[in-house]
Motif scaffolding. Structure first.
Motif, PDB file in Angstrom:
ATOM      1  N   ALA A   3     -19.953 -59.550 -70.919  1.00 49.36           N
ATOM      2  CA  ALA A   3     -20.815 -58.471 -70.432  1.00 49.36           C
ATOM      3  C   ALA A   3     -22.033 -59.034 -69.722  1.00 49.36           C
ATOM      4  CB  ALA A   3     -21.243 -57.589 -71.603  1.00 49.36           C
ATOM      5  N   GLU A   4     -22.639 -60.067 -70.288  1.00 50.19           N
ATOM      6  CA  GLU A   4     -23.849 -60.633 -69.690  1.00 50.19           C
ATOM      7  C   GLU A   4     -23.548 -61.407 -68.418  1.00 50.19           C
ATOM      8  OE1 GLU A   4     -26.619 -61.115 -73.707  1.00 50.19           O
ATOM      9  OE2 GLU A   4     -25.579 -62.874 -72.894  1.00 50.19           O
ATOM     10  N   ALA A  55     -18.028 -66.292 -68.342  1.00 47.46           N
ATOM     11  CA  ALA A  55     -18.192 -66.283 -69.800  1.00 47.46           C
ATOM     12  C   ALA A  55     -17.421 -67.437 -70.434  1.00 47.46           C
ATOM     13  CB  ALA A  55     -17.720 -64.950 -70.369  1.00 47.46           C
ATOM     14  N   ALA A  56     -16.222 -67.692 -69.926  1.00 43.80           N
ATOM     15  CA  ALA A  56     -15.412 -68.797 -70.456  1.00 43.80           C
ATOM     16  C   ALA A  56     -16.103 -70.138 -70.229  1.00 43.80           C
ATOM     17  CB  ALA A  56     -14.038 -68.789 -69.794  1.00 43.80           C
ATOM     18  N   GLN A  57     -16.703 -70.315 -69.056  1.00 45.10           N
ATOM     19  CA  GLN A  57     -17.421 -71.557 -68.764  1.00 45.10           C
ATOM     20  C   GLN A  57     -18.616 -71.731 -69.701  1.00 45.10           C
ATOM     21  OE1 GLN A  57     -18.290 -70.887 -64.631  1.00 45.10           O
ATOM     22  NE2 GLN A  57     -16.336 -71.745 -63.921  1.00 45.10           N
ATOM     23  N   GLN A  58     -19.287 -70.643 -69.991  1.00 45.53           N
ATOM     24  CA  GLN A  58     -20.455 -70.699 -70.870  1.00 45.53           C
ATOM     25  C   GLN A  58     -20.072 -71.105 -72.285  1.00 45.53           C
ATOM     26  OE1 GLN A  58     -22.944 -67.136 -70.900  1.00 45.53           O
ATOM     27  NE2 GLN A  58     -23.432 -67.472 -73.038  1.00 45.53           N
ATOM     28  N   LEU A  89     -16.895 -60.507 -80.852  1.00 42.60           N
ATOM     29  CA  LEU A  89     -18.148 -59.934 -80.342  1.00 42.60           C
ATOM     30  C   LEU A  89     -18.889 -60.946 -79.467  1.00 42.60           C
ATOM     31  CD1 LEU A  89     -19.543 -58.015 -83.446  1.00 42.60           C
ATOM     32  CD2 LEU A  89     -18.369 -57.063 -81.451  1.00 42.60           C
ATOM     33  N   GLU A  90     -18.878 -62.208 -79.878  1.00 43.81           N
ATOM     34  CA  GLU A  90     -19.545 -63.240 -79.087  1.00 43.81           C
ATOM     35  C   GLU A  90     -18.925 -63.357 -77.699  1.00 43.81           C
ATOM     36  OE1 GLU A  90     -20.824 -67.949 -79.554  1.00 43.81           O
ATOM     37  OE2 GLU A  90     -19.043 -67.177 -80.598  1.00 43.81           O
ATOM     38  N   LEU A  91     -17.616 -63.331 -77.630  1.00 50.37           N
ATOM     39  CA  LEU A  91     -16.936 -63.419 -76.339  1.00 50.37           C
ATOM     40  C   LEU A  91     -17.191 -62.171 -75.494  1.00 50.37           C
ATOM     41  CD1 LEU A  91     -13.575 -65.001 -77.562  1.00 50.37           C
ATOM     42  CD2 LEU A  91     -15.358 -66.133 -76.225  1.00 50.37           C
ATOM     43  N   PHE A  92     -17.203 -61.011 -76.129  1.00 49.61           N
ATOM     44  CA  PHE A  92     -17.487 -59.784 -75.391  1.00 49.61           C
ATOM     45  C   PHE A  92     -18.903 -59.813 -74.828  1.00 49.61           C
ATOM     46  CE2 PHE A  92     -19.688 -55.652 -75.712  1.00 49.61           C
ATOM     47  CZ  PHE A  92     -19.064 -54.994 -74.656  1.00 49.61           C
ATOM     48  N   THR A 129     -17.659 -54.183 -65.149  1.00 50.08           N
ATOM     49  CA  THR A 129     -18.668 -53.135 -65.240  1.00 50.08           C
ATOM     50  C   THR A 129     -18.498 -52.431 -66.574  1.00 50.08           C
ATOM     51  OG1 THR A 129     -18.633 -52.800 -62.848  1.00 50.08           O
ATOM     52  CG2 THR A 129     -19.610 -51.048 -64.194  1.00 50.08           C
ATOM     53  N   LEU A 130     -19.530 -52.439 -67.406  1.00 51.39           N
ATOM     54  CA  LEU A 130     -19.422 -51.829 -68.727  1.00 51.39           C
ATOM     55  C   LEU A 130     -19.342 -50.313 -68.629  1.00 51.39           C
ATOM     56  CD1 LEU A 130     -21.952 -53.818 -70.965  1.00 51.39           C
ATOM     57  CD2 LEU A 130     -19.502 -54.188 -70.660  1.00 51.39           C
ATOM     58  N   THR A 131     -18.530 -49.742 -69.477  1.00 49.26           N
ATOM     59  CA  THR A 131     -18.499 -48.290 -69.650  1.00 49.26           C
ATOM     60  C   THR A 131     -19.644 -47.902 -70.586  1.00 49.26           C
ATOM     61  OG1 THR A 131     -17.093 -48.425 -71.596  1.00 49.26           O
ATOM     62  CG2 THR A 131     -15.980 -48.315 -69.441  1.00 49.26           C
ATOM     63  N   PRO A 132     -19.940 -46.608 -70.746  1.00 52.39           N
ATOM     64  CA  PRO A 132     -20.966 -46.219 -71.728  1.00 52.39           C
ATOM     65  C   PRO A 132     -20.676 -46.754 -73.127  1.00 52.39           C
ATOM     66  CG  PRO A 132     -20.488 -44.381 -70.271  1.00 52.39           C
ATOM     67  CD  PRO A 132     -19.498 -45.458 -69.925  1.00 52.39           C
TER      68      PRO A 132
END
Length: 308
Positions: free
Chosen positions: A24-25, A32-35, A17-20, A68-71
């Protein structure tokens, strides 16, 4: 003694969940990997595993546009943020035990309130609860509310007038509008100013939401149709333009130093008849129980900020 086996349900991990959430953000596996100091493949694998576990597509990958997130992904993002926050709070609360509150608390301040309220709260908190780590975010009311609902803020401090329903709110103090004039202005020597006497003067409108709308509504109620010379979301620019004689301003706080950033003298005067005061409040998401450390910040804010 036998323990019941876990019931059926998704078998995802907090790390997935943290990686997702990071993907997403950030809108990108790479960012995200760099963060999070992992490889892009690790982030992509976590998102793919979540999709397999949940049986839905969470994001659409486009080389030029990123993720791009889906619903379904949008729904998961909201829940994942809340779950990760609860997991962090659980670990901190177990560590606190019966001792002093500790851990991070993120507080959003409406931009014009931050310079006078945040330093006081920061200093008092360091004295009273040194293990609480305060972080401060500034923005408009709408921006702060969005961050509160996204789980990026624990609390916000703002004018109550523009807050949406559903927030838990506690009062801090009230603020009344003041008129800002250049010192040479014909009304600068008055004890108070009737806004109708400024009907022919240009207005330098502080237009950071919701201030601009509230100022125009106040003028409308006084029968004044303002001639707006300039709109700005910069509080200091209002003072600078007024100091140069380009109009008058209206603000909800009386400045301690009545001088513009350029060193030009100002006259900051009360309005007559006295307008209704605007409550300044501390608020949080009503459906989310406060952690002990956030509760300590609320209690301290209510103790020290009204005395300013």
């Amino acid at each position: 003694m036998d323990h019941p086996s876990p019931g059926p349900g998704p078998r995802f991990t907090l790390r997935q969940l943290e990686l997702f959430v990071a993907a997403a953000e950030q809108g990108s596996f790479t960012r995200a990997a760099q963060q999070l100091f992992v490889t892009p493949n690790a982030v992509a694998q976590a998102v793919g595993e979540l999709e397999g576990i949940l049986g839905v597509t969470l994001a659409v990958r486009r080389r030029a546009r990123g993720l791009t997130l889906t619903p379904a992904g949008t729904r998961l993002l909201e829940g994942a943020r809340a779950l990760l926050r609860q997991a962090t709070d659980l670990g901190l609360s177990v560590g606190e035990g019966a001792g002093e509150p500790s851990g991070p608390v993120a507080v959003g301040f409406y931009s014009t309130l931050a310079p006078t309220l945040a330093p006081e709260l920061w200093e008092r908190l360091a004295e009273r609860h040194p293990d609480v780590e305060l972080s401060v975010v500034e923005g408009t009311t709408d921006e702060l509310v969005d961050q509160l609902h996204a789980g990026r803020l624990d609390l916000l401090i703002a004018y109550e007038v523009a807050l949406p329903p559903g927030l838990a709110v506690r009062p801090l103090f009230t603020a009344r509008p003041w008129v800002v004039l250049p010192r040479p202005h014909r009304l600068a020597g008055e004890r108070a100013v009737d806004l109708r006497d400024l009907a022919d003067d240009p207005l330098v409108l502080f237009d950071l939401p919701p201030s601009g709308r509230n100022t125009l509504e106040l003028l409308r109620r006084r029968g004044v149709r303002p001639r707006i010379a300039h709109r700005t979301t910069d509080f200091e620019l209002v003072h600078s333009l007024v100091g140069r004689g380009m109009g008058y301003g209206i603000q909800l706080q009386r400045s301690v130093v009545e001088v513009s950033r350029e060193g030009r003298p100002l006259a900051i005067l009360p309005i007559t008849p006295e307008p209704e005061a605007e409550p300044v409040v501390v608020a949080w998401a009503g459906q989310v129980p406060l952690t002990s450390r956030a509760g300590a910040v609320v209690a301290l804010a209510r103790e020290c900020l009204p005395a300013r």
